[in-house]
Each structure stands twice: as structure tokens, then as C-alpha cells.
Design an enzyme around this catalytic site. Structure first.
Site, PDB file in Angstrom:
ATOM      1  N   THR A 146     136.289   5.704 -39.789  1.00  0.00           N
ATOM      2  CA  THR A 146     136.924   4.910 -40.755  1.00  0.00           C
ATOM      3  C   THR A 146     136.490   3.190 -40.831  1.00  0.00           C
ATOM      4  O   THR A 146     136.049   2.650 -39.953  1.00  0.00           O
ATOM      5  CB  THR A 146     138.483   5.214 -40.475  1.00  0.00           C
TER       6      THR A 146
ATOM      7  N   GLY B 281     146.422  10.651 -43.485  1.00  0.00           N
ATOM      8  CA  GLY B 281     146.297  10.056 -42.668  1.00  0.00           C
ATOM      9  C   GLY B 281     147.039   8.307 -42.355  1.00  0.00           C
ATOM     10  O   GLY B 281     147.733   8.287 -43.535  1.00  0.00           O
ATOM     11  N   ASP B 282     146.681   7.838 -41.625  1.00  0.00           N
ATOM     12  CA  ASP B 282     147.530   6.037 -41.834  1.00  0.00           C
ATOM     13  C   ASP B 282     146.596   5.420 -42.834  1.00  0.00           C
ATOM     14  O   ASP B 282     147.249   4.139 -42.662  1.00  0.00           O
ATOM     15  CB  ASP B 282     147.583   5.057 -40.653  1.00  0.00           C
TER      16      ASP B 282
ATOM     17  N   THR C 243     142.049   1.714 -37.467  1.00  0.00           N
ATOM     18  CA  THR C 243     141.029   2.801 -37.288  1.00  0.00           C
ATOM     19  C   THR C 243     141.328   4.060 -36.639  1.00  0.00           C
ATOM     20  O   THR C 243     141.589   3.228 -34.713  1.00  0.00           O
ATOM     21  CB  THR C 243     139.859   2.996 -37.372  1.00  0.00           C
ATOM     22  N   GLY C 244     142.134   5.096 -36.433  1.00  0.00           N
ATOM     23  CA  GLY C 244     142.216   5.887 -35.498  1.00  0.00           C
ATOM     24  C   GLY C 244     142.834   7.510 -35.913  1.00  0.00           C
ATOM     25  O   GLY C 244     142.064   8.201 -36.691  1.00  0.00           O
TER      26      GLY C 244
ATOM     27  N   GLY D 208     145.342   8.847 -36.759  1.00  0.00           N
ATOM     28  CA  GLY D 208     146.211   8.668 -37.766  1.00  0.00           C
ATOM     29  C   GLY D 208     147.855   9.177 -37.895  1.00  0.00           C
ATOM     30  O   GLY D 208     148.487   8.125 -37.897  1.00  0.00           O
TER      31      GLY D 208
END
Length: 340
Positions: free
Chosen positions: A206, A236-237, A257-258, A260
């Protein structure tokens, strides 16, 4: 006597109130007229898995992207423009899980999510699940600027993009051998004990950017292809304001980022801002609290980049690495890939 006690209580109340307010209003000193930070994803980014040639490619693209935004800010441009144009560079690169380099879904398609937020007005725009918009961050900006809505998804978002004259491409544009092979590896592991680890290792990529401009305005943006092998229209987020992206001139701008699902549950980007606003934490303290304590306690991992209203920057992550870069008004450039 009663009057004396009453007066003492009033003095004590005012004193406590002032003490409390002074804590909430605590801020770090002004560090820069303008600042910019970018990320290209957090995850299992290990030096042992990266060739010298790959390292150079990633570092060169991170520098190219951040210098685009830096020049905009240096010349008096807006933080929104700096964020958008910087992310365009990362979206156009096959190195990252966004735009051109987006990962594949279970159905072997590429579905993009993006968002952008203006810290001055708290206006925001986001798109989810698009498959033909070349630069999803441009769609997010158009939604913010030219629609009454915050988030559009799927075919409706694509129709809006076409009406706005954004660049539309055939879905095949997003194909990369690297991402397609990653999907096949994950599918091959679906019935093995290593599947969860494979999913975890396939999330990074991301991209995001946060910036403070000379006018004191903050902005944040995030763009992604989501998670390898995702199904059922998973989102996702990254396009969710407050979870993956947030900007507020009174506190900070954040891009995440990660994993989500956990960033959504923890409302990570907004939580960092509220810790600064209501608890008086510095940007670095707030980011550490959320990324090193709150998210791991839930079971998630990942990272954030952020800049506060005084130009202080932080890049916090709890994974083995995060592609990242920063520049301040002095032109000082930092690029990092690994934990140390």
C-alpha cells in the site's frame, strides 16, 4: 468561614482546570515550514530477501516520488496537490501494491481502493473496488472536490470517474507477473498450515503520503490494491476516513499501511489525532501508543506515516520493514526500507 472555604474551592477548581488545559494544549515546537512523508507499504521486508538491485529500484522510486511532492511544497503549492502527485508516481510503478502494481483478487482481478483528506476543511474523498481507473487517488480527489459524497464504490465510482474525464484503462494494464505469481503461491498454500503466514506476507505494498504546506495546511492520502486473494468485495482500511487516512490542521495528517481489518477496528489514523488533541500527546508518542501497543494487542500489524501541524514527522511500524521516505523544508532526504 463558609465564604473562605467556598473561595478556596473555586481557586482550586480554576487551578486544576488550567493545569488540565495546559496539558491538552501541549505541542512540539515548530520544526519546519513544510514537510512531506511517504510510505510504500509495511510488512515482511527483509534485507536477506532483497537483492542490491532491488534495493536500488525501491530507493530510486521512493526518492523520485517524494521529490515531486517536495518541489510542489517548496514552490508554495498545496499539501493536497503534493500528496496527490506524489502518490501518482507510486501508483504508476509496478513495485508497489497500488495502481499498476496492485495485487490480484481470488478471481484474478485487480481491485483498487484510495482516499484523500484535507486537514483545513476536513473534506475527504474515497473510492473502493475500482478496476479501470488508472490512478485511484485522482478519483478520490475528484470525489472530494466534485461530488456531494465522501466514498463511491465499484461501477458507480467508475462511472463517476468517466464523467470527470479521469484516465480509464483496460484492466489488463494492471497485470504484473510478480503480483500474479504471488496469487498462485497463496492459492497453493490455501490448504496448508502456512496459509495464514502467506496471507500475512502478501499484504505489504500500500502507498501513502502526508504533507504540511507553507500555509499550515495538512493533507493525507492512501492508495492500495488490497490483499492478495481477497474475496467477496473485501475492502480494507485504505479508503476509510479515520482508519487508513486522516488529516486535521489542529493535530496531524496520517496514512496507514498493514493488516486493514485491524486498522479499521482500531480506527488508527483518527486515534492518533485524538490522542494528540485530548490527551496532549506528541505526534511520536501518539503513533507509538497506537502502532506498538493498541494494534498488536488486537492481533494486527503494520505501520503509519504522519506529520503534525508543526512539521514534525514520524514513521512508526511494528513489522520487519516499511518502505518510507521523508523530506523537510531544508531539503534533507531520508529513505528507509528495513526496521533499522
Amino acid at each position: 468561614m463558609k465564604n473562605i472555604i467556598l473561595l478556596a474551592l473555586i481557586v482550586l477548581f480554576v487551578s486544576c482546570k488550567n493545569h488540565s488545559n495546559s496539558k491538552i494544549e501541549k505541542t512540539e515546537p515548530k520544526q519546519a515550514q513544510f514537510s512531506i512523508v511517504i510510505h510504500g507499504g509495511a510488512g515482511s521486508i527483509l534485507k536477506k530477501n532483497m537483492s542490491p538491485e532491488q534495493e536500488l529500484l525501491y530507493k530510486a522510486k521512493l526518492e523520485e516520488a517524494i521529490r515531486i511532492g517536495y518541489e510542489i511544497l517548496k514552490n508554495g503549492g498545496s499539501s493536497l496537490d503534493a500528496v496527490q502527485k506524489t502518490i501518482n508516481i507510486l501508483e504508476d510503478s509496478p513495485l508497489f501494491n497500488a495502481g499498476k502494481g496492485a495485487v490480484f483478487t481470488n478471481a484474478e482481478t485487480n481491485e483498487h481502493d484510495a482516499s484523500i483528506m484535507d486537514g483545513q476543511t476536513l473534506k475527504a474523498g474515497a473510492s473502493a473496488g475500482t478496476t479501470i481507473v488508472k490512478n485511484p487517488i485522482n478519483l478520490a480527489r475528484a470525489i472530494m472536490d466534485h461530488s456531494p459524497h465522501v466514498m463511491l464504490s465499484g461501477k458507480g465510482a467508475e462511472t463517476f470517474a468517466q464523467e470527470q474525464g479521469l484516465e480509464i484503462v483496460d484492466p489488463s494494464y494492471f497485470y504484473t507477473e510478480k503480483s500474479y505469481k504471488a496469487l498462485q503461491r497463496v492459492k497453493d498454500m490455501q490448504k496448508t498450515a502456512f496459509y495464514n503466514e502467506a496471507i500475512k506476507d502478501s499484504k505489504f505494498g500500500t502507498v501513502g503520503c502526508v504533507a504540511l504546506d507553507m500555509e499550515g495546511n495538512l493533507a493525507a492520502g492512501t492508495s492500495t490494491g488490497g490483499m492478495t486473494n481477497k474475496r467477496w468485495g473485501r475492502i480494507g482500511d485504505s479508503p476509510i476516513i479515520g482508519s487508513g487516512t486522516y488529516a486535521n490542521n489542529s493535530t496531524c495528517a496520517v496514512s496507514c499501511t498493514g493488516w486493514g481489518e485491524y486498522f479499521i477496528r482500531a480506527v488508527v489514523a483518527h486515534d492518533i489525532s485524538t490522542l494528540m488533541e485530548y490527551k496532549g500527546l506528541s505526534l511520536k508518542e501518539a503513533a507509538f501508543e497506537v502502532i506498538q501497543k493498541k494494534v498488536p494487542e488486537l492481533g494486527g500489524d503494520g505501520g503509519i506515516i504522519a506529520v503534525d501541524k508543526n512539521g514534525n514527522m514520524t514513521m512508526e511500524f511494528n513489522t520487519p520493514g516499511m518502505f518510507r521516505a521523508s523530506m523537510n523544508d531544508k531539503g534533507e532526504l531520508y529513505i528507509g526500507l528495513y526496521e533499522n
